[in-house]
Scaffold this motif. Structure first.
Motif, PDB file in Angstrom:
ATOM      1  N   LEU A 141       1.585  10.141  -9.148  1.00 17.51           N
ATOM      2  CA  LEU A 141       1.813   9.659  -7.790  1.00 17.51           C
ATOM      3  C   LEU A 141       0.647  10.054  -6.886  1.00 17.51           C
ATOM      4  CD1 LEU A 141       3.879   8.252  -5.913  1.00 17.51           C
ATOM      5  CD2 LEU A 141       4.729  10.539  -5.333  1.00 17.51           C
ATOM      6  N   MET A 142       0.192   9.077  -6.062  1.00 16.59           N
ATOM      7  CA  MET A 142      -0.907   9.338  -5.148  1.00 16.59           C
ATOM      8  C   MET A 142      -0.520   9.176  -3.689  1.00 16.59           C
ATOM      9  SD  MET A 142      -3.268  10.395  -7.011  1.00 16.59           S
ATOM     10  CE  MET A 142      -4.365  10.592  -5.628  1.00 16.59           C
ATOM     11  N   GLY A 143       0.422   8.268  -3.381  1.00 14.99           N
ATOM     12  CA  GLY A 143       0.776   8.088  -1.983  1.00 14.99           C
ATOM     13  C   GLY A 143       1.623   6.850  -1.775  1.00 14.99           C
ATOM     14  N   VAL A 144       1.605   6.336  -0.539  1.00 13.02           N
ATOM     15  CA  VAL A 144       2.428   5.192  -0.164  1.00 13.02           C
ATOM     16  C   VAL A 144       1.655   4.332   0.838  1.00 13.02           C
ATOM     17  CG1 VAL A 144       3.553   6.489   1.692  1.00 13.02           C
ATOM     18  CG2 VAL A 144       4.679   4.485   0.730  1.00 13.02           C
ATOM     19  N   VAL A 145       1.824   3.022   0.747  1.00 13.76           N
ATOM     20  CA  VAL A 145       1.178   2.100   1.682  1.00 13.76           C
ATOM     21  C   VAL A 145       1.886   2.202   3.031  1.00 13.76           C
ATOM     22  CG1 VAL A 145       0.648  -0.310   2.190  1.00 13.76           C
ATOM     23  CG2 VAL A 145       0.478   0.533  -0.162  1.00 13.76           C
ATOM     24  N   ILE A 146       1.126   2.456   4.099  1.00  9.88           N
ATOM     25  CA  ILE A 146       1.721   2.583   5.434  1.00  9.88           C
ATOM     26  C   ILE A 146       1.283   1.468   6.384  1.00  9.88           C
ATOM     27  CG2 ILE A 146       2.053   5.078   5.292  1.00  9.88           C
ATOM     28  CD1 ILE A 146      -0.530   5.407   6.924  1.00  9.88           C
ATOM     29  N   GLU A 147       0.161   0.813   6.075  1.00 16.25           N
ATOM     30  CA  GLU A 147      -0.293  -0.318   6.883  1.00 16.25           C
ATOM     31  C   GLU A 147      -0.820  -1.389   5.946  1.00 16.25           C
ATOM     32  OE1 GLU A 147      -3.131   0.737   9.856  1.00 16.25           O
ATOM     33  OE2 GLU A 147      -1.956   2.434  10.603  1.00 16.25           O
ATOM     34  N   CYS A 148      -0.590  -2.643   6.319  1.00 18.54           N
ATOM     35  CA  CYS A 148      -1.001  -3.729   5.438  1.00 18.54           C
ATOM     36  C   CYS A 148      -1.570  -4.883   6.261  1.00 18.54           C
ATOM     37  CB  CYS A 148       0.194  -4.205   4.616  1.00 18.54           C
ATOM     38  SG  CYS A 148      -0.274  -5.163   3.167  1.00 18.54           S
ATOM     39  N   ALA A 149      -2.812  -5.275   5.959  1.00 16.23           N
ATOM     40  CA  ALA A 149      -3.443  -6.442   6.560  1.00 16.23           C
ATOM     41  C   ALA A 149      -3.507  -7.549   5.513  1.00 16.23           C
ATOM     42  CB  ALA A 149      -4.835  -6.084   7.064  1.00 16.23           C
ATOM     43  N   GLU A 150      -4.176  -8.638   5.852  1.00 14.72           N
ATOM     44  CA  GLU A 150      -4.196  -9.768   4.946  1.00 14.72           C
ATOM     45  C   GLU A 150      -4.909  -9.446   3.638  1.00 14.72           C
ATOM     46  OE1 GLU A 150      -2.966 -13.604   3.983  1.00 14.72           O
ATOM     47  OE2 GLU A 150      -2.450 -12.295   5.671  1.00 14.72           O
ATOM     48  N   ASN A 151      -6.053  -8.741   3.728  1.00 22.47           N
ATOM     49  CA  ASN A 151      -6.854  -8.474   2.527  1.00 22.47           C
ATOM     50  C   ASN A 151      -7.097  -6.987   2.274  1.00 22.47           C
ATOM     51  OD1 ASN A 151      -7.406 -11.309   1.855  1.00 22.47           O
ATOM     52  ND2 ASN A 151      -8.629 -11.297   3.735  1.00 22.47           N
ATOM     53  N   THR A 152      -6.548  -6.135   3.095  1.00 19.26           N
ATOM     54  CA  THR A 152      -6.697  -4.690   2.905  1.00 19.26           C
ATOM     55  C   THR A 152      -5.381  -4.004   3.222  1.00 19.26           C
ATOM     56  OG1 THR A 152      -7.448  -4.344   5.186  1.00 19.26           O
ATOM     57  CG2 THR A 152      -9.159  -4.698   3.507  1.00 19.26           C
ATOM     58  N   ALA A 153      -5.304  -2.731   2.819  1.00 17.19           N
ATOM     59  CA  ALA A 153      -4.113  -1.934   3.113  1.00 17.19           C
ATOM     60  C   ALA A 153      -4.518  -0.465   3.206  1.00 17.19           C
ATOM     61  CB  ALA A 153      -3.043  -2.131   2.040  1.00 17.19           C
ATOM     62  N   LYS A 154      -3.735   0.297   3.968  1.00 20.23           N
ATOM     63  CA  LYS A 154      -3.983   1.736   4.105  1.00 20.23           C
ATOM     64  C   LYS A 154      -2.920   2.489   3.308  1.00 20.23           C
ATOM     65  CE  LYS A 154      -5.110   3.722   8.030  1.00 20.23           C
ATOM     66  NZ  LYS A 154      -5.016   4.325   9.398  1.00 20.23           N
ATOM     67  N   VAL A 155      -3.397   3.427   2.494  1.00 14.18           N
ATOM     68  CA  VAL A 155      -2.513   4.250   1.674  1.00 14.18           C
ATOM     69  C   VAL A 155      -2.526   5.676   2.200  1.00 14.18           C
ATOM     70  CG1 VAL A 155      -2.058   5.156  -0.627  1.00 14.18           C
ATOM     71  CG2 VAL A 155      -2.890   2.808  -0.358  1.00 14.18           C
ATOM     72  N   LEU A 156      -1.355   6.179   2.571  1.00 15.37           N
ATOM     73  CA  LEU A 156      -1.218   7.577   2.963  1.00 15.37           C
ATOM     74  C   LEU A 156      -1.068   8.421   1.705  1.00 15.37           C
ATOM     75  CD1 LEU A 156      -0.816   9.502   5.468  1.00 15.37           C
ATOM     76  CD2 LEU A 156       1.629   9.314   4.981  1.00 15.37           C
ATOM     77  N   LEU A 157      -1.985   9.350   1.500  1.00 16.11           N
ATOM     78  CA  LEU A 157      -1.969  10.177   0.298  1.00 16.11           C
ATOM     79  C   LEU A 157      -0.928  11.279   0.414  1.00 16.11           C
ATOM     80  CD1 LEU A 157      -5.832  10.455  -0.199  1.00 16.11           C
ATOM     81  CD2 LEU A 157      -4.256   8.874  -1.326  1.00 16.11           C
ATOM     82  N   LEU A 158      -0.427  11.731  -0.736  1.00 16.46           N
ATOM     83  CA  LEU A 158       0.669  12.702  -0.714  1.00 16.46           C
ATOM     84  C   LEU A 158       0.264  14.068  -0.157  1.00 16.46           C
ATOM     85  CD1 LEU A 158       0.030  14.615  -3.365  1.00 16.46           C
ATOM     86  CD2 LEU A 158       1.087  12.753  -4.589  1.00 16.46           C
ATOM     87  N   GLN A 159      -1.063  14.308  -0.015  1.00 18.35           N
ATOM     88  CA  GLN A 159      -1.494  15.579   0.579  1.00 18.35           C
ATOM     89  C   GLN A 159      -1.272  15.618   2.091  1.00 18.35           C
ATOM     90  OE1 GLN A 159      -3.198  13.998  -1.741  1.00 18.35           O
ATOM     91  NE2 GLN A 159      -3.686  15.468  -3.361  1.00 18.35           N
ATOM     92  N   ASP A 160      -1.022  14.460   2.698  1.00 17.83           N
ATOM     93  CA  ASP A 160      -0.853  14.430   4.147  1.00 17.83           C
ATOM     94  C   ASP A 160       0.491  15.048   4.533  1.00 17.83           C
ATOM     95  OD1 ASP A 160      -2.189  12.903   6.656  1.00 17.83           O
ATOM     96  OD2 ASP A 160      -0.004  12.892   6.831  1.00 17.83           O
ATOM     97  N   GLU A 161       0.505  15.754   5.659  1.00 18.62           N
ATOM     98  CA  GLU A 161       1.723  16.442   6.084  1.00 18.62           C
ATOM     99  C   GLU A 161       2.835  15.471   6.500  1.00 18.62           C
ATOM    100  OE1 GLU A 161      -0.218  17.314  10.492  1.00 18.62           O
ATOM    101  OE2 GLU A 161       0.582  18.952   9.303  1.00 18.62           O
TER     102      GLU A 161
END
Length: 261
Positions: A141-161
């Motif tokens: 496990l590395m993280g979870v997608v928290i924001e999603c655009a048409e061609n990109t997405a932001k992944v919050l990594l599990l190290q984040d508080e």
């Protein structure tokens, strides 16, 4: 004197000129010195030219070595990526889920615990999708997608508080809530039972009670079991993540099949 006079009055034909030059070289030291200087200067000039040629050749070889070093580094990176992708072909999404491979495009300097991937909504990725990576041939496990655009997405990594996930440990089968550590510290598994038998070295996996992550994905390993300072009877565990997020190049985004439709 008579001989010198004859040389002076004789016409400057080739034999006479040669004899005059030879006698001048023998009897006039300045001419010999000048000749020696000219010869030395010619040798020095030749030496300088040779040194310049050697320097230019040395610079050319340095440039060639640097080019080869860069090509070798690129070849190693391509080989490493091919090896990772070859292993990734063996990774199958759990039943009821589909997977999409995406590359990490860049990290935001102000949010080091998140990455931007090169896939987005047009590829079927949605928010709250789980992000998994490969450690060897093991999905972690590395993280979870928290924001999603048409061609990109932001992944919050599990190290984040701000990250959290329901997990359990084996072999104790102890369940708890995993939260990210602040400032790069270890992850924290909390809400353990008072009579918890959790031990150091146990493997931690995502729990079936999670609404985001499929069950059974490796998260990390228990480093220590401690007591909450505010509540002496409430234990918690420090967990080391299974994979170093700074080394991840590709992420496998898990999406529920119904979300893909």
């Amino acid at each position: 004197m008579l001989f010198s006079l004859l040389l002076m009055v004789l016409p400057l034909e080739s034999p006479v000129a040669s004899v005059k030059a030879m006698l001048s070289y023998i009897f006039i030291p300045q001419i010999r010195a000048a000749h020696t200087t000219v010869e030395y200067g010619g040798e020095v000039s030749q030496t300088v030219r040779s040194l310049l040629n050697v320097h230019q050749e040395n610079e050319r070889l340095k440039e060639e070595m640097e080019r080869l070093r860069l090509e070798n580094a690129q070849a190693k990176e391509i080989f490493s990526e091919n090896e990772r992708l070859t292993h990734s072909l063996q990774l199958k999404a759990p039943k009821g889920w589909q997977g999409i491979w995406a590359k990490t495009a860049y990290r935001e300097p102000t949010q080091w615990n998140s990455v931007i991937i090169d896939k987005g909504r047009s590829d079927g990725i949605e928010e709250r999708a789980a992000a998994v990576a490969l450690k060897g041939q093991t999905p972690v496990l590395m993280g979870v997608v928290i924001e999603c655009a048409e061609n990109t997405a932001k992944v919050l990594l599990l190290q984040d508080e701000d990250f959290s996930a329901a997990v359990y440990a084996l072999p104790s089968e102890e369940e708890g809530l995993l939260v990210g550590g602040s400032n790069g510290s270890l992850l924290k598994m909390q809400y353990l039972s008072v009579l918890s038998e959790l031990q150091e070295g146990e493997k931690v996996y995502t729990s079936a009670s999670s609404s985001i992550f499929p069950a059974g994905i490796l998260v990390g390993e228990v480093e220590s079991v401690e007591k909450e300072p505010e509540y002496a009877t409430a234990p918690f565990a420090k967990v080391a993540a299974a994979a170093d997020s700074s080394l991840v190049r590709e992420l496998f985004i898990l999406v529920r099949e119904e979300m893909k439709k």
